[in-house]
Design a protein around this motif. Structure first.
Motif, PDB file in Angstrom:
ATOM      1  N   GLU A  34       0.849  -1.208   0.000  1.00  0.00           N
ATOM      2  CA  GLU A  34       0.000   0.000   0.000  1.00  0.00           C
ATOM      3  C   GLU A  34       0.873   1.242   0.000  1.00  0.00           C
ATOM      4  O   GLU A  34       1.487   1.577   1.030  1.00  0.00           O
ATOM      5  N   ASN A  35       0.959   1.899  -1.155  1.00  0.00           N
ATOM      6  CA  ASN A  35       1.731   3.144  -1.218  1.00  0.00           C
ATOM      7  C   ASN A  35       1.023   4.161  -0.331  1.00  0.00           C
ATOM      8  O   ASN A  35      -0.178   4.391  -0.485  1.00  0.00           O
ATOM      9  N   THR A  36       1.780   4.758   0.596  1.00  0.00           N
ATOM     10  CA  THR A  36       1.142   5.601   1.606  1.00  0.00           C
ATOM     11  C   THR A  36       1.838   6.956   1.710  1.00  0.00           C
ATOM     12  O   THR A  36       3.066   7.021   1.764  1.00  0.00           O
ATOM     13  N   ALA A  37       1.030   8.005   1.754  1.00  0.00           N
ATOM     14  CA  ALA A  37       1.568   9.345   1.976  1.00  0.00           C
ATOM     15  C   ALA A  37       1.349   9.727   3.433  1.00  0.00           C
ATOM     16  O   ALA A  37       0.262   9.504   3.974  1.00  0.00           O
ATOM     17  N   ILE A  38       2.384  10.273   4.065  1.00  0.00           N
ATOM     18  CA  ILE A  38       2.238  10.777   5.429  1.00  0.00           C
ATOM     19  C   ILE A  38       2.358  12.290   5.339  1.00  0.00           C
ATOM     20  O   ILE A  38       3.405  12.827   4.996  1.00  0.00           O
ATOM     21  N   LEU A  39       1.227  12.931   5.576  1.00  0.00           N
ATOM     22  CA  LEU A  39       1.121  14.370   5.343  1.00  0.00           C
ATOM     23  C   LEU A  39       0.949  15.092   6.673  1.00  0.00           C
ATOM     24  O   LEU A  39       0.128  14.685   7.503  1.00  0.00           O
ATOM     25  N   GLY A  40       1.723  16.152   6.856  1.00  0.00           N
ATOM     26  CA  GLY A  40       1.560  16.919   8.092  1.00  0.00           C
ATOM     27  C   GLY A  40       2.245  18.260   7.988  1.00  0.00           C
ATOM     28  O   GLY A  40       3.208  18.412   7.244  1.00  0.00           O
ATOM     29  N   LEU A 170      10.347   1.862   0.096  1.00  0.00           N
ATOM     30  CA  LEU A 170      11.167   3.052  -0.193  1.00  0.00           C
ATOM     31  C   LEU A 170      10.511   4.253   0.471  1.00  0.00           C
ATOM     32  O   LEU A 170       9.354   4.576   0.187  1.00  0.00           O
ATOM     33  N   ILE A 171      11.268   4.896   1.378  1.00  0.00           N
ATOM     34  CA  ILE A 171      10.744   6.080   2.070  1.00  0.00           C
ATOM     35  C   ILE A 171      11.347   7.321   1.434  1.00  0.00           C
ATOM     36  O   ILE A 171      12.571   7.480   1.389  1.00  0.00           O
ATOM     37  N   GLU A 198       7.183  -2.845  -7.858  1.00  0.00           N
ATOM     38  CA  GLU A 198       7.089  -3.857  -6.793  1.00  0.00           C
ATOM     39  C   GLU A 198       7.265  -3.255  -5.399  1.00  0.00           C
ATOM     40  O   GLU A 198       6.754  -3.795  -4.423  1.00  0.00           O
ATOM     41  N   THR A 199       8.038  -2.169  -5.333  1.00  0.00           N
ATOM     42  CA  THR A 199       8.386  -1.593  -4.024  1.00  0.00           C
ATOM     43  C   THR A 199       7.218  -0.768  -3.468  1.00  0.00           C
ATOM     44  O   THR A 199       6.567  -0.042  -4.213  1.00  0.00           O
ATOM     45  N   THR A 200       6.992  -0.891  -2.159  1.00  0.00           N
ATOM     46  CA  THR A 200       5.959  -0.071  -1.504  1.00  0.00           C
ATOM     47  C   THR A 200       6.552   1.314  -1.225  1.00  0.00           C
ATOM     48  O   THR A 200       7.598   1.426  -0.590  1.00  0.00           O
ATOM     49  N   ILE A 201       5.889   2.342  -1.720  1.00  0.00           N
ATOM     50  CA  ILE A 201       6.417   3.706  -1.576  1.00  0.00           C
ATOM     51  C   ILE A 201       5.753   4.420  -0.394  1.00  0.00           C
ATOM     52  O   ILE A 201       4.521   4.435  -0.281  1.00  0.00           O
ATOM     53  N   ILE A 202       6.593   5.004   0.458  1.00  0.00           N
ATOM     54  CA  ILE A 202       6.093   5.818   1.570  1.00  0.00           C
ATOM     55  C   ILE A 202       6.591   7.243   1.330  1.00  0.00           C
ATOM     56  O   ILE A 202       7.798   7.493   1.276  1.00  0.00           O
ATOM     57  N   GLN A 216      -2.281   4.954  -2.563  1.00  0.00           N
ATOM     58  CA  GLN A 216      -3.636   4.538  -2.178  1.00  0.00           C
ATOM     59  C   GLN A 216      -4.082   5.105  -0.835  1.00  0.00           C
ATOM     60  O   GLN A 216      -5.243   5.362  -0.614  1.00  0.00           O
ATOM     61  N   ARG A 217      -3.111   5.237   0.099  1.00  0.00           N
ATOM     62  CA  ARG A 217      -3.457   5.645   1.467  1.00  0.00           C
ATOM     63  C   ARG A 217      -2.818   6.956   1.830  1.00  0.00           C
ATOM     64  O   ARG A 217      -1.718   7.265   1.364  1.00  0.00           O
ATOM     65  N   THR A 218      -3.482   7.685   2.686  1.00  0.00           N
ATOM     66  CA  THR A 218      -2.872   8.898   3.235  1.00  0.00           C
ATOM     67  C   THR A 218      -3.109   8.919   4.744  1.00  0.00           C
ATOM     68  O   THR A 218      -4.140   8.453   5.244  1.00  0.00           O
TER      69      THR A 218
END
Ligand SMILES: Nc1ncnc2c1ncn2[C@@H]1O[C@H](COP(=O)(O)OP(=O)(O)OP(=O)(O)O)[C@@H](O)[C@H]1O
Length: 263
Positions: A34-40, A170-171, A198-202, A216-218
């Motif tokens: 799940e490619n995830t964005a961490i927003l703040g 990958l962050i 293939e790599t999950t992106i953060i 997909q996720r935030t």
């Protein structure tokens, strides 16, 4: 139901940066695939979170609290580095100017910053680097010294350095900071491509515009707390974003990209 495989499980964690308590009781679960964005906003604890994951800071030991990476509370640093790639400004600053772009990517294979002069890379390692550089479309910067590259080229090269180990995760920590429009667009194109691999992106960012639709996720992080977690489409709306940033705003979505204007 989808088979959920968490690569990161943080439960009730307290952590400090010097004299500042950044997290009082952080609980977070990130899923592989799940490619995830961490927003703040600034100061919300994004960098501290990257430091927790990359073991540059440690949580306070207390009952009921835990931090598991790939299901384990302990992980060897070299394993962590080969399974999780991190691209940050810190790495950019520490990379020597005189090293060639190709050697920057090669150094990722050895987990070093720069290359020992006495080291002769194996032929298959060079081929591996050439293949990746051509897949990412970086042939134009291949032979130039790191110090002669633009900020955008450096950023993309460091992504290639991280990807050479085919990490599971990958962050990207604030990857578009300080880039002009063209460099930002090239980087966003690169992130979109990576998101389909293939790599999950953060993606760690304070800029809504950096979050591409392939994430997909935030997660919304504010003052060291996760205040929202959900699908990117649901969260990148005017009302929840306005609450995150404490300002009225309007979100526009065009060609797979989010834009924010004052409300
Ligand atoms: N070295 C440090 N010593 C003490 N406090 C720190 C240190 N670095 C950051 N802080 C504080 O810790 C809190 C979280 O900082 P952090 O750098 O993780 O936020 P951030 O979300 O990454 O912010 P930014 O978007 O500005 O990079 C902030 O209140 C910050 O002032």
């Amino acid at each position: 139901m989808k088979d959920e495989n968490p690569w990161l499980e943080i439960k009730d964690v307290e952590a400090w940066l010097g004299p500042t308590q950044v997290f009082r009781s952080l609980t977070l679960r990130l899923i592989q695939g799940e490619n995830t964005a961490i927003l703040g906003p600034n100061g919300s604890g994004k960098t501290a979170l990257v430091k927790l994951i990359s073991r540059n800071i440690y949580p306070i030991v207390k009952r009921g609290s835990s931090l598991k990476i790939f299901g384990n509370q302990t992980i060897k640093l070299n394993q962590l580095r080969s399974r999780i790639g991190v691209v940050s400004t810190d790495l950019e600053v520490r990379t020597p100017d005189l090293i060639s772009a190709m050697d920057v990517v090669l150094s990722g294979l050895y987990g070093s910053i720069g290359i020992n002069r006495n080291l002769i890379p194996k032929e298959e390692e060079i081929k591996q680097v050439q293949k990746l550089i051509s897949e990412l479309g970086f042939e134009d910067i291949y032979a130039r010294p790191f110090g002669q590259l633009s900020d955008g080229e450096r950023r993309r090269l460091l992504i290639a350095r991280a990807m050479i180990n085919k990490p599971e995760i990958l962050i990207l920590d604030e990857p578009t900071n300080g880039l002009d429009l063209k460099a930002r667009h090239q980087l966003l194109k690169c992130i979109r491509m990576l998101c389909n691999g293939e790599t999950t992106i953060i993606l760690i960012t304070h800029r809504v515009e950096d979050i591409v639709k392939e994430m997909q996720r935030t997660i919304f992080l504010k003052k060291g707390e996760i205040i929202r977690y959900g699908s990117t489409n649901d969260l990148l709306q005017s009302e929840p974003l306005g609450k995150l940033y404490d300002t009225p705003l309007e979100v526009i979505f065009v060609n797979g990209h989010y834009q924010v204007i004052p409300g």
